[in-house]
Design a protein around this motif. Structure first.
Motif, mmCIF file in Angstrom:
data_model
loop_
_atom_site.group_PDB
_atom_site.id
_atom_site.type_symbol
_atom_site.label_atom_id
_atom_site.label_comp_id
_atom_site.label_asym_id
_atom_site.label_seq_id
_atom_site.Cartn_x
_atom_site.Cartn_y
_atom_site.Cartn_z
ATOM 1 N N GLU A 262 13.477 -19.378 -1.128
ATOM 2 C CA GLU A 262 12.188 -19.545 -0.454
ATOM 3 C C GLU A 262 11.264 -18.428 -0.917
ATOM 4 O OE1 GLU A 262 10.259 -19.798 4.049
ATOM 5 O OE2 GLU A 262 12.387 -20.196 3.708
ATOM 6 N N ARG A 263 9.992 -18.754 -1.105
ATOM 7 C CA ARG A 263 9.046 -17.751 -1.571
ATOM 8 C C ARG A 263 7.683 -18.031 -0.961
ATOM 9 N NH1 ARG A 263 9.233 -18.967 -6.461
ATOM 10 N NH2 ARG A 263 7.245 -20.039 -6.740
ATOM 11 N N ALA A 264 6.978 -16.974 -0.538
ATOM 12 C CA ALA A 264 5.647 -17.131 0.031
ATOM 13 C C ALA A 264 4.723 -16.079 -0.554
ATOM 14 C CB ALA A 264 5.692 -17.003 1.548
ATOM 15 N N ASP A 265 3.588 -16.523 -1.087
ATOM 16 C CA ASP A 265 2.539 -15.617 -1.531
ATOM 17 C C ASP A 265 1.516 -15.560 -0.399
ATOM 18 O OD1 ASP A 265 0.408 -14.295 -2.641
ATOM 19 O OD2 ASP A 265 0.455 -15.350 -4.542
ATOM 20 N N LEU A 266 1.500 -14.437 0.308
ATOM 21 C CA LEU A 266 0.655 -14.281 1.483
ATOM 22 C C LEU A 266 -0.613 -13.505 1.174
ATOM 23 C CD1 LEU A 266 3.618 -13.306 3.816
ATOM 24 C CD2 LEU A 266 2.595 -15.566 3.588
ATOM 25 N N SER A 267 -0.919 -13.327 -0.099
ATOM 26 C CA SER A 267 -2.024 -12.482 -0.522
ATOM 27 C C SER A 267 -3.371 -13.099 -0.158
ATOM 28 C CB SER A 267 -1.971 -12.263 -2.044
ATOM 29 O OG SER A 267 -0.679 -11.875 -2.462
ATOM 30 N N GLY A 268 -4.212 -12.331 0.509
ATOM 31 C CA GLY A 268 -5.574 -12.748 0.740
ATOM 32 C C GLY A 268 -6.480 -12.379 -0.409
ATOM 33 N N ASN A 269 -5.999 -11.444 -1.239
ATOM 34 C CA ASN A 269 -6.759 -10.936 -2.384
ATOM 35 C C ASN A 269 -5.770 -10.771 -3.528
ATOM 36 O OD1 ASN A 269 -7.961 -9.203 -4.310
ATOM 37 N ND2 ASN A 269 -9.184 -8.144 -2.756
ATOM 38 N N PRO A 270 -6.022 -11.349 -4.707
ATOM 39 C CA PRO A 270 -5.054 -11.230 -5.810
ATOM 40 C C PRO A 270 -4.795 -9.795 -6.243
ATOM 41 C CG PRO A 270 -7.148 -12.147 -6.569
ATOM 42 C CD PRO A 270 -7.195 -12.156 -5.084
ATOM 43 N N ASN A 271 -5.730 -8.891 -5.953
ATOM 44 C CA ASN A 271 -5.533 -7.476 -6.291
ATOM 45 C C ASN A 271 -4.778 -6.718 -5.210
ATOM 46 O OD1 ASN A 271 -6.943 -7.603 -8.792
ATOM 47 N ND2 ASN A 271 -8.884 -7.552 -7.669
ATOM 48 N N LEU A 272 -4.539 -7.381 -4.065
ATOM 49 C CA LEU A 272 -3.801 -6.764 -2.957
ATOM 50 C C LEU A 272 -2.680 -7.717 -2.556
ATOM 51 C CD1 LEU A 272 -6.796 -5.453 -0.789
ATOM 52 C CD2 LEU A 272 -5.392 -4.134 -2.414
#
Length: 240
Positions: free
Chosen positions: A121-131
């Motif tokens: 399972e994987r989740a990208d929770l980034s609101g900003n690609p630089n953060l």
């Protein structure tokens, strides 16, 4: 006594006394000898503390990394490996990455994207690609093989300490970068600890809940949830 969160403005003397009390007894993973027993189960990184699940933990490896920030401000960070050993058996392994100094835009050089490797399972929770903020559960067929590129020093310690290879493991990874700090943690556990992918996923979410405020600097003290009991431990504790 509670550790001060960012934004507090006590008198200088009171702050120094508070920080000394908060660090009392903890293992400073940037300066402790290698290998070193984490006798009280508490890891210290600058002003942050992370309390480990019960067990015999040993600081076995570390790297000091260069960090960069706004206007090329430079600092240092730590990546350390801490193993839980039981009678010559590796029962858990943690990799912890934190800055030794917080400042605007602090980060260590490398790929900021969330990993796209195969996962349970994987989740990208980034609101900003630089953060980036990333949470994942991964499976490895062999721990020592997985360590070959991540930390050969851990595999070398296992060999020297005669700690057996648990073979297949599940790896939980959470990392986050903010405007003023960053943090990363990976926990390797033998697959026998989990009855299903759903159990593993639920534990990963607990790890994020604990580590997110610590990595963001909103708290200075956090406690990892207890690791699930292995199937062997569950069977041994069941009534006859």
């Amino acid at each position: 006594m509670k550790c001060f969160a960012p934004g507090a403005r006590p008198m200088a003397a009171a702050l120094l006394l508070a920080l000394a009390a908060c660090g009392a007894g903890a293992t400073d993973i940037a300066t402790a000898a290698l290998p070193s027993d984490v006798s009280d189960g508490v890891l210290q990184v600058a002003q942050r503390r992370l309390r480990l699940p019960p067990g015999h933990w040993v600081l076995v490896a570390r790297d000091i990394v260069e960090t960069l920030g706004r206007k090329q401000q430079a600092g240092t960070g730590i990546q350390a490996w801490i193993a839980r050993e039981d009678a010559g058996r590796l029962d858990a392994l943690i990799s912890l990455s934190l800055p030794l100094e917080d400042f605007p835009k602090v980060h260590h050089q490398g790929d900021n994207r969330c990993s796209d490797e195969d996962s349970i399972e994987r989740a990208d929770l980034s609101g900003n690609p630089n953060l980036p903020e990333c949470l994942g559960v991964y499976g490895h067929r062999d721990l020592v093989q997985a360590l070959a590129t991540r930390s050969p020093a851990v595999a070398a310690w296992m060999l020297a300490a005669k700690v057996s290879n648990p073979g297949p493991v599940v790896r939980f990874t959470y990392r986050q970068r903010t405007d003023f700090s960053y943090g990363g943690i990976s926990l390797f556990l033998p697959t026998a600890h989990f009855e299903s992918d759903e159990v593993a996923s639920a534990w990963a979410k607990q790890m994020r809940e604990v580590c997110k405020p610590l990595f963001e600097g909103r708290v200075r003290d956090a406690t990892l949830p207890r690791t699930p009991a292995s199937s062997e431990e569950t069977a041994a504790s069941a009534p006859n």
